[in-house]
Motif scaffolding. Structure first.
Motif, short mmCIF file in Angstrom:
data_model
loop_
_atom_site.label_atom_id
_atom_site.label_comp_id
_atom_site.label_asym_id
_atom_site.label_seq_id
_atom_site.Cartn_x
_atom_site.Cartn_y
_atom_site.Cartn_z
N ASP A 182 0.71 -1.20 -0.14
CA ASP A 182 -0.10 0.13 -0.17
C ASP A 182 0.77 1.17 -0.04
O ASP A 182 1.76 1.40 0.81
N MET A 183 0.63 2.23 -0.83
CA MET A 183 1.66 3.18 -1.06
C MET A 183 1.69 4.00 0.38
O MET A 183 2.68 4.75 0.49
N LEU A 184 0.56 4.09 1.26
CA LEU A 184 0.82 4.70 2.44
C LEU A 184 1.02 3.91 3.66
O LEU A 184 1.75 4.29 4.42
N LEU A 185 0.50 2.73 3.59
CA LEU A 185 0.95 1.98 4.90
C LEU A 185 2.07 0.78 4.69
O LEU A 185 2.55 0.30 5.72
#
Length: 152
Positions: free
Chosen positions: A115-118
């Protein structure tokens, strides 16, 4: 060591019940107790956690009722490795393939991707039984890292 059926049978019991007291005594470890911060604004109420760090077990109460039990298998989140056996003798060292062969097709699956954020989200599978749900979480290498037994 507490048997799997005992963990299942205790779901839904009150925090002050004799069954919960007996379970805590059977784990044979001092418990650390914590409560969700009030800022979580959970409509059901704050969750109270009984953490048995060395035994790899966390018990959660919502509204003073035993709601879930987490079993840790990879010395994660500050917990030691749970050394007991779950349903169908599942234990530390099992991987996703072994669990799928033993329990069959899960009700739901997810994770196992970046995930790009997580960052990486661990893969998971969920089985729904009559009185409880059982969620298995796996590390990138496919090995069991955590299992959650959740009351319906």
């Amino acid at each position: 060591m507490t048997e799997w059926a005992e963990f299942v049978d205790i779901l839904g019991k009150s925090e002050t019940s004799q069954e919960v007291k007996n379970l805590c005594l059977s784990i044979n470890e001092d418990v650390n107790i914590s409560i969700d911060p009030i800022e979580h604004n959970d409509p059901i109420g704050r969750t109270k956690y009984y953490s048995f760090i060395h035994s790899g077990i966390e018990i959660g109460f919502r509204g003073n009722i035993l709601n879930h039990i987490h079993f840790y298998f990879n010395d994660e989140e500050g917990y030691g490795q749970y050394k007991g056996k779950l349903i169908s003798d599942i234990c530390a060292g099992w991987d996703k393939e072994n669990i799928l062969k033993t329990l069959g097709e899960p009700s739901l699956t997810g994770g196992g991707k970046m995930d790009m954020l997580l960052g990486y989200i661990d893969s998971w599978i969920k089985y729904q039984f009559k009185n409880y749900d059982l969620n298995f979480q796996f590390k990138q290498n496919g090995y069991l890292s955590r299992c959650s037994l959740i009351s319906k």
